[in-house]
Design a protein around this motif. Structure first.
Motif, PDB file in Angstrom:
ATOM      1  N   LYS A  60      58.627  32.187  42.061  1.00 19.16           N
ATOM      2  CA  LYS A  60      57.920  31.137  42.178  1.00 19.16           C
ATOM      3  C   LYS A  60      58.554  29.842  41.417  1.00 19.16           C
ATOM      4  O   LYS A  60      59.762  28.787  42.240  1.00 19.16           O
ATOM      5  CB  LYS A  60      56.675  31.099  42.805  1.00 19.16           C
ATOM      6  N   LYS A  61      58.089  30.034  40.069  1.00 18.75           N
ATOM      7  CA  LYS A  61      58.638  28.751  39.464  1.00 18.75           C
ATOM      8  C   LYS A  61      60.482  29.003  39.022  1.00 18.75           C
ATOM      9  O   LYS A  61      61.088  28.237  38.707  1.00 18.75           O
ATOM     10  CB  LYS A  61      58.086  29.586  37.788  1.00 18.75           C
ATOM     11  N   GLU A  85      62.015  26.733  41.965  1.00 14.58           N
ATOM     12  CA  GLU A  85      60.848  25.473  41.801  1.00 14.58           C
ATOM     13  C   GLU A  85      62.188  25.207  40.436  1.00 14.58           C
ATOM     14  O   GLU A  85      62.626  23.424  40.924  1.00 14.58           O
ATOM     15  CB  GLU A  85      59.941  25.550  40.660  1.00 14.58           C
ATOM     16  N   THR A 142      57.839  23.042  33.673  1.00 11.64           N
ATOM     17  CA  THR A 142      58.313  23.889  35.050  1.00 11.64           C
ATOM     18  C   THR A 142      58.555  24.820  34.128  1.00 11.64           C
ATOM     19  O   THR A 142      58.246  26.460  34.215  1.00 11.64           O
ATOM     20  CB  THR A 142      58.659  23.455  35.754  1.00 11.64           C
TER      21      THR A 142
END
Length: 218
Positions: free
Chosen positions: A22-23, A26, A42
């Motif tokens: 998920k990161k 992002e 991030t």
């Protein structure tokens, strides 16, 4: 461990990998013109999640094996890209990362047992010289995709931990009374740190070779 406990641990690791994925998404969506601070934060969060996941997977393996499997750290060193080589009396140790800032040494701790394993194995198979008086050269190699401002001051880098490990296998001591130290920076395809240990009389030829290689790259 019983089957239910094993399944629980496996699913926890799956969730950790999903969080990392998920990161990464992002980061992808912050492109093509990311805000630098948000992108860095991030990326840092992604790396920290990966550190935790790897540590948990190691512990999981050690638990189900009843201890560390034989040669695990040596195999991990190979996977990480740690390289030890001896050419013309010069010891070269390649680490797959830049040295950490003095205030943030946690990241390198992950490489410590694998560096120990790589040096121990090389010494066992090939032998290592014992340097009493020597020159230690640290080549900081930055990914050429990074901006010049990413290059850090040498006095902000933590070198003691890695030098202590190398000294254990081939040096009387890394004290300034016995060892000269030289640092240089260059850009290449990926970031890494290359540490070379040599007799002091070999340094001039080593430096000429490095300068020639830089000239060709430029």
């Amino acid at each position: 461990m019983n089957t239910d406990t094993l399944l629980t641990r496996i699913r926890l690791e799956q969730r950790s990998l999903i969080d990392i994925n998920k990161k990464l998404y992002e980061l992808e969506h912050l492109l093509p013109d990311p805000a630098p601070e948000q992108f860095i934060e991030t990326a840092k969060s992604t790396a920290l999640l990966s550190e935790r996941s790897t540590a948990q997977l190691r512990n999981f393996l050690f638990t189900i094996c009843g201890g560390m499997p034989q040669d695990y750290y040596l195999q991990a060193a190979e996977m990480q890209g740690i390289r030890v080589d001896m050419t013309d009396g010069i010891l070269s140790v390649r680490l797959p990362a830049l040295l950490p800032k003095k205030t943030r040494t946690e990241g390198f701790k992950f490489l410590q047992p694998t560096l120990h394993a790589a040096l121990k194995q090389y010494s066992k198979q090939n032998g290592l010289p014992h340097f009493r008086e020597c020159t230690v050269c640290i080549d900081h190699v930055y990914d050429r995709c990074l901006p010049v401002k990413a290059v850090r001051d040498y006095d902000n880098l933590e070198m003691k931990e890695v030098l202590d490990i190398i000294a254990l296998y081939c040096m009387t001591d890394d004290t300034g009374a016995l060892c000269d130290q030289f640092q240089t920076t260059r850009f290449a395809d990926s970031s890494c740190t290359i540490i070379s240990v040599m007799q002091k009389e070999k340094f001039s030829a080593w430096l000429d070779m490095k300068n020639s290689a830089k000239s060709v790259e430029n």
